[in-house]
Write an enzyme that holds these catalytic residues in place. Structure first.
Site, PDB file in Angstrom:
ATOM      1  CD  GLN A 128       2.082  -1.630   0.514  1.00 34.89           C
ATOM      2  OE1 GLN A 128       3.232  -1.320   0.854  1.00 34.89           O
ATOM      3  NE2 GLN A 128       1.589  -1.322  -0.669  1.00 34.89           N
ATOM      4  NE  ARG A 159      14.177  -1.080  -8.797  1.00 36.98           N
ATOM      5  CZ  ARG A 159      13.612   0.120  -8.792  1.00 36.98           C
ATOM      6  NH1 ARG A 159      13.958   1.022  -9.700  1.00 36.98           N
ATOM      7  NH2 ARG A 159      12.719   0.446  -7.878  1.00 36.98           N
TER       8      ARG A 159
HETATM    9  C1  UD1 Z   1       9.418   6.077  -6.803  1.00 31.42           C
HETATM   10  C2  UD1 Z   1       8.489   7.044  -7.554  1.00 31.42           C
HETATM   11  C3  UD1 Z   1       9.303   7.801  -8.614  1.00 31.42           C
HETATM   12  C4  UD1 Z   1      10.458   8.509  -7.950  1.00 31.42           C
HETATM   13  C5  UD1 Z   1      11.316   7.537  -7.122  1.00 31.42           C
HETATM   14  C6  UD1 Z   1      12.329   8.329  -6.335  1.00 31.42           C
HETATM   15  C7  UD1 Z   1       6.315   5.920  -7.566  1.00 31.42           C
HETATM   16  C8  UD1 Z   1       5.310   5.222  -8.382  1.00 31.42           C
HETATM   17  N1  UD1 Z   1       7.429   6.321  -8.179  1.00 31.42           N
HETATM   18  O1  UD1 Z   1       9.875   5.128  -7.754  1.00 31.42           O
HETATM   19  O2  UD1 Z   1       8.471   8.748  -9.273  1.00 31.42           O
HETATM   20  O3  UD1 Z   1      11.253   9.144  -8.953  1.00 31.42           O
HETATM   21  O4  UD1 Z   1      10.492   6.800  -6.203  1.00 31.42           O
HETATM   22  O5  UD1 Z   1      13.206   7.523  -5.620  1.00 31.42           O
HETATM   23  O6  UD1 Z   1       6.075   6.177  -6.407  1.00 31.42           O
HETATM   24  N2  UD1 Z   1       7.047   0.902  -1.247  1.00 31.42           N
HETATM   25  C9  UD1 Z   1       6.084   0.456  -0.373  1.00 31.42           C
HETATM   26  N3  UD1 Z   1       5.072  -0.306  -0.850  1.00 31.42           N
HETATM   27  C10 UD1 Z   1       4.959  -0.659  -2.168  1.00 31.42           C
HETATM   28  C11 UD1 Z   1       5.955  -0.188  -3.054  1.00 31.42           C
HETATM   29  C12 UD1 Z   1       6.972   0.586  -2.559  1.00 31.42           C
HETATM   30  O7  UD1 Z   1       6.131   0.741   0.823  1.00 31.42           O
HETATM   31  O8  UD1 Z   1       4.016  -1.364  -2.513  1.00 31.42           O
HETATM   32  C13 UD1 Z   1       8.158   1.707  -0.716  1.00 31.42           C
HETATM   33  C14 UD1 Z   1       9.519   1.096  -1.012  1.00 31.42           C
HETATM   34  O9  UD1 Z   1       9.931   0.272   0.076  1.00 31.42           O
HETATM   35  C15 UD1 Z   1      10.408   2.306  -1.168  1.00 31.42           C
HETATM   36  C16 UD1 Z   1       9.467   3.402  -1.646  1.00 31.42           C
HETATM   37  O10 UD1 Z   1       8.161   2.959  -1.365  1.00 31.42           O
HETATM   38  O11 UD1 Z   1      10.981   2.681   0.059  1.00 31.42           O
HETATM   39  C17 UD1 Z   1       9.614   3.693  -3.153  1.00 31.42           C
HETATM   40  O12 UD1 Z   1       9.325   2.508  -3.877  1.00 31.42           O
HETATM   41  P1  UD1 Z   1      10.155   2.048  -5.153  1.00 31.42           P
HETATM   42  O13 UD1 Z   1       9.556   0.809  -5.684  1.00 31.42           O
HETATM   43  O14 UD1 Z   1      11.590   2.054  -4.867  1.00 31.42           O
HETATM   44  O15 UD1 Z   1       9.799   3.261  -6.158  1.00 31.42           O
HETATM   45  P2  UD1 Z   1      10.662   3.777  -7.371  1.00 31.42           P
HETATM   46  O16 UD1 Z   1      10.504   2.859  -8.509  1.00 31.42           O
HETATM   47  O17 UD1 Z   1      12.037   4.108  -6.934  1.00 31.42           O
HETATM   48 CA    CA Z   2      13.180   3.693  -5.069  1.00 31.13          CA
END
Ligand code: UD1
Ligand code: CA
Length: 490
Positions: free
Chosen positions: A97, A34
């Site tokens: 990952q 995003r």
């Molecule tokens: C996530 C939560 C959501 C919460 C929000 C709060 C999930 C499915 N949803 O959504 O319920 O309200 O955070 O901010 O968890 N990341 C990894 N590996 C991945 C995907 C993400 O390490 O494969 C890390 C990202 O770098 C980030 C964090 O996890 O720092 C959150 O990921 P993001 O994709 O931003 O989740 P949200 O859609 O914000």
């Molecule tokens: Ca997030």
């Protein structure tokens, strides 16, 4: 507030043995689609510091570096290098990952990394993109989790706009959590739920690990959601509880540039409040850009539109006028920085004046009560006590003694096209205007350089150097010339 402080004190008194029960995982592998940026999301900055480094600093208040695991993936080498560049991060562990298939998938990699070892009894999971989490809240969550004997404790909040966040579905009596539902999966009635998931949790490690393999990616994003673990635990009769954060700002996520700028403003505002509480006057604080690590003494005044960045420290009773940018610099007391100056890795001692429009580049050391005036550029220069370079000057690679007067337009010629050379100017020297000092060259104590000189040889103490052609004056020459021209034109 007092209760929270008491909690922190209690947690801080935890023995090392108790601390060993807790590990911290920071999820930082995501791409940050995003943001539409070439840089990984967790390295974008708020308050002058990368998101991930904010989260790590908060984590380090709770556990030692050796108990922290950062999940990296997207541009992992760059992220790892940024973390390792900070000495106090030494010992932090990284888990790769390689494919980013969701937050649940991120924790699956952590589980694999712990295989064959005894993991800590509880895991606090932080999101690399939720940067304003406070140490107090981490401590509070930990205490709450233990007190409730919970298998999963979720930090929640009630922001003014819940759009985009996972929502907390509570059990009928409201006490415990039933499930977390992601925005994209919300039913019509769940859309009205105001309590959001912050993305910060504490798990009993064994309970978490036992459910990770049950996750599936059957959702509109096609990802393994860590949030689904809540429902799986409830179905297994385990305890999932929620703790609402006192301060909504600290759990806001940074998924878009606009969200980051919102957090940046919140963080900088709290920095200006801290400084003002310590006696600093900041006119129009909303126009100033001040990094978190900045220290400023009482009775110092910052005018509107000033920037104070990095590891800068400013003493007391200074005045920083508008449109100056000060970075990684140290200023003593009673220093005046007039409008439009740039200071970068410079030191300015007590009572010195700088500017307007001066450029102090790295290695500039401006002595006590010295003056650096309009359009003066300095680099790797030591300017002694009460010495003055007031107008249109370049001083580079030079040692200037005390009580020296550098005339307007003086230039130290420090570069021969290949190497840099030093200019040394003793105490009490007078360098006349528009002189060039071709380094390496030295002027002894009390020496004089006549205006307009090009000095290429050392000048002994108390000597006068005149290094320009002698003036020739031709009486009546101009009048004769004019007369000649007039005749030629008529
Ligand atoms: C996530 C939560 C959501 C919460 C929000 C709060 C999930 C499915 N949803 O959504 O319920 O309200 O955070 O901010 O968890 N990341 C990894 N590996 C991945 C995907 C993400 O390490 O494969 C890390 C990202 O770098 C980030 C964090 O996890 O720092 C959150 O990921 P993001 O994709 O931003 O989740 P949200 O859609 O914000
Ligand atoms: Ca997030």
């Amino acid at each position: 507030m007092e209760r929270t402080r008491e909690n922190i004190r209690r947690i801080c008194l935890d023995t090392q043995a108790e601390k060993a029960q807790f590990g911290i995982v920071i999820m930082a592998a995501g791409k940050g689609t995003r943001l539409k940026s070439a840089r990984p999301k967790v390295l974008h900055q708020v308050g002058g510091k990368a998101l991930l480094l904010h989260v790590i600093d908060a984590a380090l208040t709770a556990v030692p570096a050796s108990a922290i695991t950062v999940v990296i993936g997207h541009q992992s080498e760059m992220v790892r290098a940024a973390v390792e560049a900070i000495p106090h991060n030494a010992g932090i562990r990284f888990v790769e990952q390689t494919e980013q298939r969701g937050t649940g998938h991120a924790l699956q990699q952590v589980k694999t990394a712990f295989a064959g070892t005894t993991p800590p009894e509880h895991l606090l999971v932080l999101s690399g993109d939720v940067p304003l989490i406070r140490p107090e809240t981490i401590a509070q969550m930990r205490a709450f989790h233990l007190e409730k004997h919970a298998d999963m404790t979720i930090l929640t909040a009630f922001p003014t706009d819940a759009t985009g966040y996972g929502r907390i579905v509570r059990k009928q009596d409201g006490s415990e959590v039933f499930a977390i539902v992601e925005q994209k999966s919300l039913s019509a009635e769940q859309l009205s739920i105001q309590e959001i998931n912050s993305g910060i949790y504490v798990f009993r490690t064994a309970a978490l690990f036992s459910h990770l393999d049950e996750l599936n990616a059957n959702n509109s994003a096609g990802e393994f959601y860590l949030t689904d673990v809540a429902g799986l635990m409830v179905a297994a009769g385990e305890r999932v509880v929620a703790l609402a954060a006192e301060n909504v700002d600290e759990v806001l996520g940074a998924n878009t540039i606009a969200e980051m700028m919102h957090l940046d403003a919140a963080l900088r505002l709290s920095t200006t409040k801290r400084l003002m509480a310590a006696g600093v006057t900041i006119f129009r604080p909303d126009t100033c850009v001040i990094d978190e690590a900045v220290e400023i003494g009482p009775d110092t005044v910052l005018e509107p539109f000033t920037q104070v960045l990095g590891e800068t420290s400013i003493g007391s009773n200074c005045r920083i006028r508008s449109f100056s940018v000060i970075q990684n610099s140290t200023l003593g007391d009673n220093v005046l920085v007039r409008n439009g100056c740039i200071l970068d890795s410079a030191t300015v001692e007590n009572g010195a004046f700088v500017g307007p429009y001066a450029h102090l580049r790295p290695g500039s050391e401006i002595g006590e009560e010295a003056h650096v005036g309009n359009f003066v550029e300095t680099k790797k220069v030591k300017l002694g006590k009460k010495s003055k370079a007031n107008h249109l000057t370049y001083l580079g690679d030079a040692e200037v003694g005390n009580g020296v007067n550098i005339g307007a337009g003086v230039i130290t010629c420090n570069y021969d096209g290949v190497n840099k050379h030093l200019t040394r100017i003793g105490d009490g020297v007078f360098v006349g205007s528009d002189s060039t000092l071709v380094a390496p060259v030295a002027i002894g104590d009390g020496g004089y350089v006549a205006a307009g000189s090009c000095v290429t040889e050392d000048v002994p103490a108390d000597a006068l150097a005149v290094a320009r052609s002698r003036q020739m004056t031709k009486e009546g020459w101009a009048a004769t010339k004019r007369e000649k021209l007039r005749r030629a034109n008529s």
